[in-house]
Each structure stands twice: as C-alpha cells, then as structure tokens.
Scaffold this active site. Structure first.
Site, short mmCIF file in Angstrom:
data_model
loop_
_atom_site.label_atom_id
_atom_site.label_comp_id
_atom_site.label_asym_id
_atom_site.label_seq_id
_atom_site.Cartn_x
_atom_site.Cartn_y
_atom_site.Cartn_z
N THR A 1 -3.75 14.75 -18.50
CA THR A 1 -3.76 14.83 -20.03
C THR A 1 -3.04 13.92 -20.85
OG1 THR A 1 -2.17 17.34 -19.43
CG2 THR A 1 -2.34 16.20 -21.97
N ARG B 1 -11.35 12.38 -18.81
CA ARG B 1 -10.68 12.22 -19.76
C ARG B 1 -10.56 10.83 -19.73
NH1 ARG B 1 -6.66 16.70 -19.42
NH2 ARG B 1 -7.10 18.52 -20.48
N ASN C 1 -8.32 14.17 -25.98
CA ASN C 1 -7.91 14.39 -24.96
C ASN C 1 -9.36 14.48 -24.00
OD1 ASN C 1 -7.43 17.20 -24.73
ND2 ASN C 1 -5.64 16.61 -22.79
N HIS D 1 -10.31 20.76 -22.36
CA HIS D 1 -9.48 21.70 -21.58
C HIS D 1 -9.20 22.36 -20.75
CE1 HIS D 1 -6.33 24.90 -20.83
NE2 HIS D 1 -7.46 26.10 -21.35
N ARG E 1 -10.33 20.54 -12.37
CA ARG E 1 -9.55 19.96 -12.82
C ARG E 1 -8.94 18.30 -12.35
NH1 ARG E 1 -6.18 21.91 -17.22
NH2 ARG E 1 -4.37 20.63 -16.13
#
EC number: 2.7.4.6
Length: 147
Positions: free
Chosen positions: A93, A104, A114, A117, A87
């Site tokens: 995001t 990202r 983006n 996931h 993460r």
C-alpha cells in the site's frame, strides 16, 4: 492449480494518469483473464460499502472523498491463485515499501494515491465483486469455451 476470481479497481489517480491500459496489460501478460470490466463513478454509499472495514479509522473520510473524486475502473480477474498473484503484482500500500516492478512501486504517488485496489482474500473478493458486478455480467474468455 486453484482457479480463483478477484476484484481489482484502478483508482481515480490511475485513471486520471492514463494508466488503465498499462495496468490491464500487466495482468494479461501474467496469464490472468479479465472477465468483468467497467468504468464507474462511485457514490458515497457504494464507497462506504467497499471500505466498511475502515469505518471509524482516522483516514476513512479522506479515503471516501478520494475514491469518489473521479472515475474508477472495476475489474474481475480470473486465474490460478488470482488473489495472491494480483496482490504480489500490485505491491505494498505504501509505495516506499513497494518494490520496483510492482504496479504501486512503479506508479503510486503516495499511500493515498496508490493507483490500485485489490481484494486481499477470496471472501473479500466475493463481497467486493458483488458490489460492482452481477454474476451474469462476468464473461468466460472465448479461448476457454469448448465448442
């Protein structure tokens, strides 16, 4: 040390823009192991299962349309604190809020496109992995196998 597994998916824009190798390389350089990997074209029912938490939200149809627009690369990544490490590596995001050096921050074009996931909890990781992988498809890296 807490070894975890997490689900990661390179989205259609990342595949289209030939970012697969670069993204995988970042995870490997961080010491994470790819134990499951496949390229698939997601159908609508699978996309709805993956994003069921967003059902009824204003962006749901656009999200489903986008994620089914081209091939994606699905991965199971294993490593120490894999969920939180991944993460942090992917970034916010919204690419405007994702720092440079994150996936990202470096590659996302917009909130919708983006690039990637990743599961945001161990529970979601288990659920999302089960949508795309059977347990027997996951492989322990050879370096970890004791002979």
């Amino acid at each position: 040390m807490s070894i975890q597994r997490t689900f990661v998916m390179i989205k259609p824009d990342g595949v289209r823009r030939n970012l697969i190798g670069e993204i995988i390389s970042r995870f490997e350089k961080r010491g994470l192991k790819i134990i499951g990997l496949k390229m698939v074209k997601i159908d609508r029912p699978t996309a709805e299962r993956l994003y069921e938490e967003h059902k009824g939200k204003s962006f749901f149809e656009e999200l489903i349309s986008y994620i089914t627009s081209g091939p994606v690369v699905c991965m199971v990544i294993e490593g120490d604190e894999a969920v939180s490490v991944v993460r942090k590596m992917i970034g916010n995001t919204d690419p405007k809020e994702a720092p440079p050096g994150t996936i990202r921050g470096d590659y996302a074009l917009s909130k919708a496109e983006n690039v990637i996931h990743a599961s945001d909890s161990e529970e979601k990781a288990k659920r999302e992995m089960s949508i795309f992988f059977k347990e027997e498809e996951l492989v322990t890296p050879l370096a970890q196998v004791h002979m």
